[in-house]
Design a protein around this motif. Structure first.
Motif, PDB file in Angstrom:
ATOM      1  N   CYS A  26     -37.613  -4.266 -21.572  1.00 10.07           N
ATOM      2  CA  CYS A  26     -37.318  -5.057 -20.384  1.00 10.07           C
ATOM      3  C   CYS A  26     -37.055  -4.135 -19.188  1.00 10.07           C
ATOM      4  O   CYS A  26     -36.217  -3.230 -19.279  1.00 10.07           O
ATOM      5  N   SER A  28     -35.667  -4.948 -16.280  1.00  6.80           N
ATOM      6  CA  SER A  28     -34.561  -5.288 -15.378  1.00  6.80           C
ATOM      7  C   SER A  28     -33.229  -5.612 -16.050  1.00  6.80           C
ATOM      8  O   SER A  28     -32.187  -5.483 -15.432  1.00  6.80           O
ATOM      9  N   CYS A  31     -30.539 -10.484 -17.614  1.00 10.27           N
ATOM     10  CA  CYS A  31     -29.607 -11.347 -18.340  1.00 10.27           C
ATOM     11  C   CYS A  31     -28.163 -10.968 -18.054  1.00 10.27           C
ATOM     12  O   CYS A  31     -27.289 -11.825 -18.002  1.00 10.27           O
ATOM     13  N   ALA A  82     -33.496 -15.702 -17.571  1.00 12.88           N
ATOM     14  CA  ALA A  82     -33.614 -14.446 -16.825  1.00 12.88           C
ATOM     15  C   ALA A  82     -34.223 -13.320 -17.657  1.00 12.88           C
ATOM     16  O   ALA A  82     -34.678 -12.327 -17.108  1.00 12.88           O
ATOM     17  N   CYS A  83     -34.253 -13.488 -18.960  1.00 15.54           N
ATOM     18  CA  CYS A  83     -34.741 -12.433 -19.857  1.00 15.54           C
ATOM     19  C   CYS A  83     -36.262 -12.368 -19.790  1.00 15.54           C
ATOM     20  O   CYS A  83     -36.959 -13.175 -20.407  1.00 15.54           O
ATOM     21  N   GLU A  84     -36.762 -11.394 -19.054  1.00  8.53           N
ATOM     22  CA  GLU A  84     -38.211 -11.239 -18.890  1.00  8.53           C
ATOM     23  C   GLU A  84     -38.914 -10.914 -20.204  1.00  8.53           C
ATOM     24  O   GLU A  84     -40.075 -11.252 -20.395  1.00  8.53           O
TER      25      GLU A  84
END
Length: 92
Positions: A26, A28, A31, A82-84
């Protein structure tokens, strides 16, 4: 690897599972900032990858801490939305 954080008691089963292999990819870790209860933190795993975990003091209190997000039967919680990487799952 799947990291399970949470507990079971007479009222139910309360776990957040983080797929650390997916989490490490991930870009970013959004989360962490998206959680209204602030239960996530970034750590380095055994392979020096940045992954998220549930703070120790929150692990036995997920039912209470996550209750606002769970209210109304939402299927997409702020952290999972929000967890890409799609690395977070909830067991409730």
């Amino acid at each position: 690897m799947l990291a399970n954080y949470g507990y079971e008691d007479a009222s139910g089963t309360y776990y957040i599972t983080v797929n650390t292999d997916m989490c490490a990819e991930c870009p970013s870790h959004a989360c962490v900032g998206s959680c209204p209860a602030g239960i996530f933190r970034i750590i380095l795993d055994d392979y020096d990858d940045e992954v998220v975990e549930i703070k120790e003091e929150a692990r036995n209190n997920l039912r209470t801490l996550c209750s606002n997000c769970k209210a109304g039967g939402k299927t997409a919680w702020p952290c999972t939305g929000a967890c890409e990487a799609g690395a977070i799952e909830h067991t409730w």
